[in-house]
Design a protein around this motif. Sequence first.
Motif, PDB file in Angstrom:
ATOM      1  N   ALA A   1       1.001  -1.230   0.177  1.00 42.20           N
ATOM      2  CA  ALA A   1       0.024   0.026   0.144  1.00 42.20           C
ATOM      3  C   ALA A   1       0.987   1.255  -0.013  1.00 42.20           C
ATOM      4  O   ALA A   1       1.984   1.280   0.185  1.00 42.20           O
ATOM      5  CB  ALA A   1      -0.963  -0.045   1.284  1.00 42.20           C
ATOM      6  N   ALA A   2       0.205   2.446  -0.001  1.00 43.62           N
ATOM      7  CA  ALA A   2       1.102   3.694  -0.234  1.00 43.62           C
ATOM      8  C   ALA A   2       1.864   3.981   0.916  1.00 43.62           C
ATOM      9  O   ALA A   2       2.990   4.684   0.780  1.00 43.62           O
ATOM     10  CB  ALA A   2       0.164   4.859  -0.480  1.00 43.62           C
ATOM     11  N   ASP A   3       1.405   3.798   2.271  1.00 43.29           N
ATOM     12  CA  ASP A   3       2.273   3.959   3.577  1.00 43.29           C
ATOM     13  C   ASP A   3       1.558   2.971   4.505  1.00 43.29           C
ATOM     14  O   ASP A   3       0.972   1.803   4.242  1.00 43.29           O
ATOM     15  CB  ASP A   3       1.594   5.249   4.023  1.00 43.29           C
ATOM     16  CG  ASP A   3       0.169   5.638   4.177  1.00 43.29           C
ATOM     17  OD1 ASP A   3      -0.474   4.718   4.300  1.00 43.29           O
ATOM     18  OD2 ASP A   3      -0.444   6.602   3.621  1.00 43.29           O
ATOM     19  N   THR A   4       2.531   3.235   5.695  1.00 48.68           N
ATOM     20  CA  THR A   4       2.151   2.047   6.646  1.00 48.68           C
ATOM     21  C   THR A   4       0.896   1.935   7.239  1.00 48.68           C
ATOM     22  O   THR A   4       0.158   0.843   7.436  1.00 48.68           O
ATOM     23  CB  THR A   4       3.144   2.307   8.079  1.00 48.68           C
ATOM     24  OG1 THR A   4       4.370   2.546   7.414  1.00 48.68           O
ATOM     25  CG2 THR A   4       3.158   1.390   8.978  1.00 48.68           C
ATOM     26  N   GLU A   5       0.152   2.875   7.337  1.00 50.67           N
ATOM     27  CA  GLU A   5      -1.312   3.011   7.761  1.00 50.67           C
ATOM     28  C   GLU A   5      -2.169   2.159   6.897  1.00 50.67           C
ATOM     29  O   GLU A   5      -3.011   1.404   7.234  1.00 50.67           O
ATOM     30  CB  GLU A   5      -1.866   4.413   7.895  1.00 50.67           C
ATOM     31  CG  GLU A   5      -3.366   4.486   8.152  1.00 50.67           C
ATOM     32  CD  GLU A   5      -3.652   4.133   9.637  1.00 50.67           C
ATOM     33  OE1 GLU A   5      -5.100   3.581   9.673  1.00 50.67           O
ATOM     34  OE2 GLU A   5      -2.713   3.579  10.395  1.00 50.67           O
ATOM     35  N   ALA A   6      -1.926   2.425   5.588  1.00 50.61           N
ATOM     36  CA  ALA A   6      -2.790   1.770   4.641  1.00 50.61           C
ATOM     37  C   ALA A   6      -2.644   0.405   4.607  1.00 50.61           C
ATOM     38  O   ALA A   6      -3.479  -0.503   4.388  1.00 50.61           O
ATOM     39  CB  ALA A   6      -2.595   2.561   3.123  1.00 50.61           C
ATOM     40  N   VAL A   7      -1.308  -0.006   4.673  1.00 51.83           N
ATOM     41  CA  VAL A   7      -1.055  -1.511   4.676  1.00 51.83           C
ATOM     42  C   VAL A   7      -1.438  -2.326   5.842  1.00 51.83           C
ATOM     43  O   VAL A   7      -1.902  -3.308   5.973  1.00 51.83           O
ATOM     44  CB  VAL A   7       0.407  -1.680   4.369  1.00 51.83           C
ATOM     45  CG1 VAL A   7       1.443  -1.926   5.630  1.00 51.83           C
ATOM     46  CG2 VAL A   7       0.727  -3.125   3.741  1.00 51.83           C
ATOM     47  N   LEU A   8      -1.324  -1.646   7.118  1.00 52.85           N
ATOM     48  CA  LEU A   8      -1.895  -2.143   8.253  1.00 52.85           C
ATOM     49  C   LEU A   8      -3.595  -2.273   8.233  1.00 52.85           C
ATOM     50  O   LEU A   8      -4.070  -3.467   8.647  1.00 52.85           O
ATOM     51  CB  LEU A   8      -1.475  -1.110   9.425  1.00 52.85           C
ATOM     52  CG  LEU A   8      -0.190  -1.280   9.881  1.00 52.85           C
ATOM     53  CD1 LEU A   8      -0.085  -0.125  10.956  1.00 52.85           C
ATOM     54  CD2 LEU A   8       0.368  -2.656  10.323  1.00 52.85           C
ATOM     55  N   GLN A   9      -4.291  -1.450   7.509  1.00 51.33           N
ATOM     56  CA  GLN A   9      -5.504  -1.569   7.465  1.00 51.33           C
ATOM     57  C   GLN A   9      -5.824  -2.686   6.418  1.00 51.33           C
ATOM     58  O   GLN A   9      -6.827  -3.555   6.760  1.00 51.33           O
ATOM     59  CB  GLN A   9      -6.358  -0.245   6.933  1.00 51.33           C
ATOM     60  CG  GLN A   9      -6.294   0.986   7.830  1.00 51.33           C
ATOM     61  CD  GLN A   9      -6.743   2.057   7.293  1.00 51.33           C
ATOM     62  OE1 GLN A   9      -7.622   1.925   6.351  1.00 51.33           O
ATOM     63  NE2 GLN A   9      -6.633   3.462   7.711  1.00 51.33           N
ATOM     64  N   ARG A  10      -5.180  -2.934   5.514  1.00 49.54           N
ATOM     65  CA  ARG A  10      -5.263  -3.931   4.385  1.00 49.54           C
ATOM     66  C   ARG A  10      -4.940  -5.229   5.275  1.00 49.54           C
ATOM     67  O   ARG A  10      -5.665  -6.447   5.049  1.00 49.54           O
ATOM     68  CB  ARG A  10      -4.406  -3.843   3.071  1.00 49.54           C
ATOM     69  CG  ARG A  10      -4.997  -2.735   2.189  1.00 49.54           C
ATOM     70  CD  ARG A  10      -4.112  -2.831   1.021  1.00 49.54           C
ATOM     71  NE  ARG A  10      -4.391  -4.045   0.271  1.00 49.54           N
ATOM     72  CZ  ARG A  10      -3.843  -4.616  -0.660  1.00 49.54           C
ATOM     73  NH1 ARG A  10      -2.741  -4.038  -1.194  1.00 49.54           N
ATOM     74  NH2 ARG A  10      -4.140  -5.627  -1.306  1.00 49.54           N
ATOM     75  N   SER A  11      -4.200  -5.418   6.038  1.00 48.35           N
ATOM     76  CA  SER A  11      -3.888  -6.655   6.904  1.00 48.35           C
ATOM     77  C   SER A  11      -4.836  -6.975   7.812  1.00 48.35           C
ATOM     78  O   SER A  11      -5.298  -8.235   7.800  1.00 48.35           O
ATOM     79  CB  SER A  11      -2.590  -6.090   7.716  1.00 48.35           C
ATOM     80  OG  SER A  11      -1.389  -5.920   7.035  1.00 48.35           O
ATOM     81  N   GLU A  12      -5.718  -6.110   8.380  1.00 48.91           N
ATOM     82  CA  GLU A  12      -6.790  -6.208   9.185  1.00 48.91           C
ATOM     83  C   GLU A  12      -7.831  -6.810   8.460  1.00 48.91           C
ATOM     84  O   GLU A  12      -8.616  -7.818   8.882  1.00 48.91           O
ATOM     85  CB  GLU A  12      -7.209  -4.958  10.066  1.00 48.91           C
ATOM     86  CG  GLU A  12      -6.203  -4.683  11.076  1.00 48.91           C
ATOM     87  CD  GLU A  12      -6.147  -2.920  11.478  1.00 48.91           C
ATOM     88  OE1 GLU A  12      -5.464  -2.721  12.405  1.00 48.91           O
ATOM     89  OE2 GLU A  12      -6.966  -2.294  10.902  1.00 48.91           O
ATOM     90  N   ARG A  13      -8.331  -6.225   7.215  1.00 46.91           N
ATOM     91  CA  ARG A  13      -9.174  -6.561   6.525  1.00 46.91           C
ATOM     92  C   ARG A  13      -8.759  -8.289   6.182  1.00 46.91           C
ATOM     93  O   ARG A  13      -9.758  -8.956   5.665  1.00 46.91           O
ATOM     94  CB  ARG A  13      -9.290  -6.003   5.169  1.00 46.91           C
ATOM     95  CG  ARG A  13     -10.285  -4.417   5.719  1.00 46.91           C
ATOM     96  CD  ARG A  13     -10.512  -3.821   4.343  1.00 46.91           C
ATOM     97  NE  ARG A  13      -9.482  -3.450   3.403  1.00 46.91           N
ATOM     98  CZ  ARG A  13      -8.708  -2.363   3.551  1.00 46.91           C
ATOM     99  NH1 ARG A  13      -9.039  -1.384   4.393  1.00 46.91           N
ATOM    100  NH2 ARG A  13      -7.920  -1.876   2.620  1.00 46.91           N
ATOM    101  N   LEU A  14      -7.521  -8.791   5.925  1.00 44.35           N
ATOM    102  CA  LEU A  14      -7.225  -9.705   5.598  1.00 44.35           C
ATOM    103  C   LEU A  14      -7.338 -10.967   6.473  1.00 44.35           C
ATOM    104  O   LEU A  14      -7.398 -12.071   6.347  1.00 44.35           O
ATOM    105  CB  LEU A  14      -5.576 -10.133   5.000  1.00 44.35           C
ATOM    106  CG  LEU A  14      -5.020 -11.110   4.386  1.00 44.35           C
ATOM    107  CD1 LEU A  14      -5.768 -11.181   3.008  1.00 44.35           C
ATOM    108  CD2 LEU A  14      -3.823 -10.995   3.995  1.00 44.35           C
TER     109      LEU A  14
END
Length: 816
Positions: free
Chosen positions: A488-501
Motif C-alpha cells: 500500500a502507499a504507506d504504513t497506515e494503509a497496509v496495516l488496514q489491508r492486513s486487518e481486512r485480511l
Amino acid sequence: MPSRHEILTSSNTRTALALLWLALLAIAGWAISQRLELSGDLRRFMPSAETPAQKLLIDELGEGPGSRLLLIALSGADAETLAAQSQALRDTLLADDKFRLVANGGDSGLDAIPERLRPYRYLLSPTLDTQPLDAEFLREELAARIQDLGSPAAGLIEPLIASDPTLETLKLAESWQPPNAPQRLHGVWFDRAGKQALLAVETQAAGFDPTGQQLAVAAIESAFAKTRGDTSSRDTSSNIVLSGPGAFSVEIGGRTEREARWIGLADSIGLLLLLWLAYRNWKTPLLGALPLASAGLAGLGAVAGLFEGVHGITVAFGFTLIGVAQDYPIHLFSHQRPGVSPWASARALWPTLATGVVSTCIAYLTFFASGVDGLKQLAVFTIAGLGTAALTTRFLLPGLIDPSPRDAADSPRVARMWEWIARLPRPRLSLVGLALIAVVVIAFAPGAFWQNDLAKLTPVPADALARDAALRSELGAPDVRYVLTLEAADTEAVLQRSERLRPMLDQLVANHSIAAYDYAARYLPSAALQRARQQKLPAGDALTQVLATALNDSPFRADAFAGFASDVAAARAAAPLAFSDLQGTALEAVTAGLLIEGAEHSTALVSLSGLDDPAAVARVAQSNGAQLLDLKQASESLVVAYRQRVLGALGIAALLLAGTVWIALRTPRRVLRVLAPMALTTLIILAVLRAFGVELTLFHLVALILAAGLGLDYALFFEHAGDARDEQLRALHAIIVCSLVTLLVFSLLAWSSIPVLRAIGLTVTIGVISNFIFALLIARGDTRTPDAGTVLVGGTSVPTLAAPEQNPFPQPSSST
C-alpha cells in the motif's frame, strides 16, 4: 671502471632492488588496508530485483530479521539445570547491545510492553472490538480478580490489578506469544522430548556481516560458559548448539580459514620445491612472487579506490582469476640463457605476453555491461592485477634476476620429451571428432545443466542443516519459503489491508491449509482501528460512574483503581501508537520483521506456519488483494538472471578476445592455432563435468574463465617459439613449470570440502591438463636447427653477446 649495466645487474644491487620492491609492497599494503572495507553483503553480487519476491529476497538477505536469527539449544543436563542456564543466558544476552531480541519463553510477556506503552493496552487489544467497557464487564472482571488472588498466580497478578483490573496487559502478552510456541518446562521453552532448552536470538548485525556475527556468536558462547560455571554445582556436562545464518557464516568462515591455511601451506612448500627443482636457484621462487604480490595489491587498491566497499567474493574470485599472472615471471625465467641479457629476453617476450594480457583484460571489460556491482569490482580487480603483473615482469623483474642462468634448452630431459612430442602427429580430424563428441555429451547428458538452487551450493554440512530444520520445527518458526505480502502507499494503509485480511487467514487455519500465521497488525493495529477503540473508552465522569457501579458489594476499596482511571484517560487523549513509537522495545524487533517501510510504498508480510496447500493459499490470497511469494523460486530466478548476464558478458568477451588475437597475429592459421586449444578445452571441461552429473554453477563459470586464460597463455607461447628448436625447448620448459604450478594449487582446491573452492579447483585442474595437451598438439611449431653464431629470442635469430659490437639490444635505460 664497471659499466652502468654491470652496476645495475650486480648481485648486491639486485638484492637491494628486490628489498626495495618488497618494502614498497609492504607500504602499499599498509596504505590499502587503511582504506579497504570488506563487505559480505550478497546484494552486491545480485542483479537488480524485478519481481516483488526478488525484491523481498534481496531485502531479507541484506537486513531482514531472518538473516539475523540465531537458534540456541542447550542439552546434556537435567531439565531443571538446563532451565536455569537458559534463564541466566537470556538475562546476560539481554544486557548485551549486540542483540535486539532474546526469547526463551521464560518471561510473562510483560517485558514486551514497557511502562510508557501500558496506557495504550486498550488500543492494542481486540477486547473492545466485541465488548464495551461497561459496569457489567468490569464487575465480572473484578470478581475474577478476587479468585485470582487466591490462586498460585497471585504474586504475578496482584501488582497489576490497581491499574489493570481487566488484565489487558497479560491478555496482550499471551496473544503475542509465537503462534506455535514450544512447550514450557520449569518456565522456559523445551523441545518435545524435554531434552533441550531452546532460545531464539536476533542479533543487531545482519546475517552477512561476518564480523558482527562472529562477535555475537562469541558473546553467546562466553555467556554460556559463564552460566554453566555458575550452575556447576548441579551439572557441568551441558553443552550449547547454535544454528542460523549467522552461526553458519561463522562456521563456514572458520572452516574456510582452516582449509585455506593448510592448502596455502602445502602450496607454498610445493611451489618452492617445484621452482627450485626447475631453476636450481633459491632466489627464483622469491623473485617470481613479487609480480604476483604486486598484482594482488594493485587489484585491491584499484577496487578500494573506485568503490565504496570491497566484497569478499571480489577478493576471493579476483585472486583466483589473477592466478594466471604467476606464469609471467616463469616464462621470463625459462627463456633466460647465457649470452642474452634479461632485458633482451623480456623485450622479446613482451609482444606475446602483452597480447595475452590485453586480450584477457579487454574480455573482462564486458563485465561492466552486466549491471552488477560485484562483477564490475571483479573486472577492475582482475584488469589492474594482470596489467600490473605484466608490467612489473617486463620493466622491473629483469633488473633483479641473474644475467647468466642455466639454459632450459640444455636440459636433456626437456630435449628427450620434446623429441617424443615432435614425433606426435597433428590429429586435426581426430580433434574435430573429439569436439563433436564433447558437444553431444554436453547437450544430451542426463540431469539438469545448471544448478539454480542456492541451498545446494551451501558449504554447511548436511547434519547442520538437518539440525537447523529440527530446531526451527521445535520453535514453531514460520515457513522460510512462502510468505504472504500486501502493499500500500504507506504504513497506515497496509496495516488496514492486513486487518481486512484476517478473516481469510482464520478461514485458512480452520480449513487446515495453514497451521498458524503472524502479521504486523497483530502487534500494531492501524491508527483507524486504534481510534475506533479509543472512542469506546468511557470519558472521565462516565468511567467514574462505571467504576462505582462495578464496585458495589465488592471487597475492593472505592479508591483502589485511580491508576486504572488515569490510564484510560491517557489512552483517550493519546495519539494512536505509530511504528516509530515502538523504537527500543521488544515490539520493534518483532514488528520490523513483518513491516517494511519504503520510500514509495510500505509492505506488510504475513508469515505462515504449517503450510500444507500453497496453491489453495495463493488463490485465496489473490482474491483478497494479497500475494503468496515463493522465495525459493525467487532465489532461483535471481540466479538465472545473474547467470544470463554473466554468459552474455562472456559471449561478448570471447568475440573481443578473438579479435584482439587476430589483430596481434594477423594470419588465420596462427590465430586458429592459438584459439583452438582454449576452445577445445572449454568443451572438454563441460563434457567431463556433465558426464559425471555435475550441475554447473557460477563458480564453474569463473573457473572456465581462468582455464581459458591459461589455454591462451600456453598456446601463445608455443606459437611464439615458432619452428626454432631451442626456443621450443624453452617454451616447453616454461609451460611445463607453469602447468605444474597451477595444477598443484588447483588440484588441492579440488579436494576442499567448500563447494565454491571444490568447483573452481576441479574445473581448473581439468583445464590445465587439457590446455597443455591441446597446446602441444596444435600450437607447437616444427623442429629446426638455428644458424650457427646466433641465438633465438622469441623465434627470431639474433646475434649472441659474444661479439659485443653486434649486440642489437641497448643497455637498459629509464625508458626500457
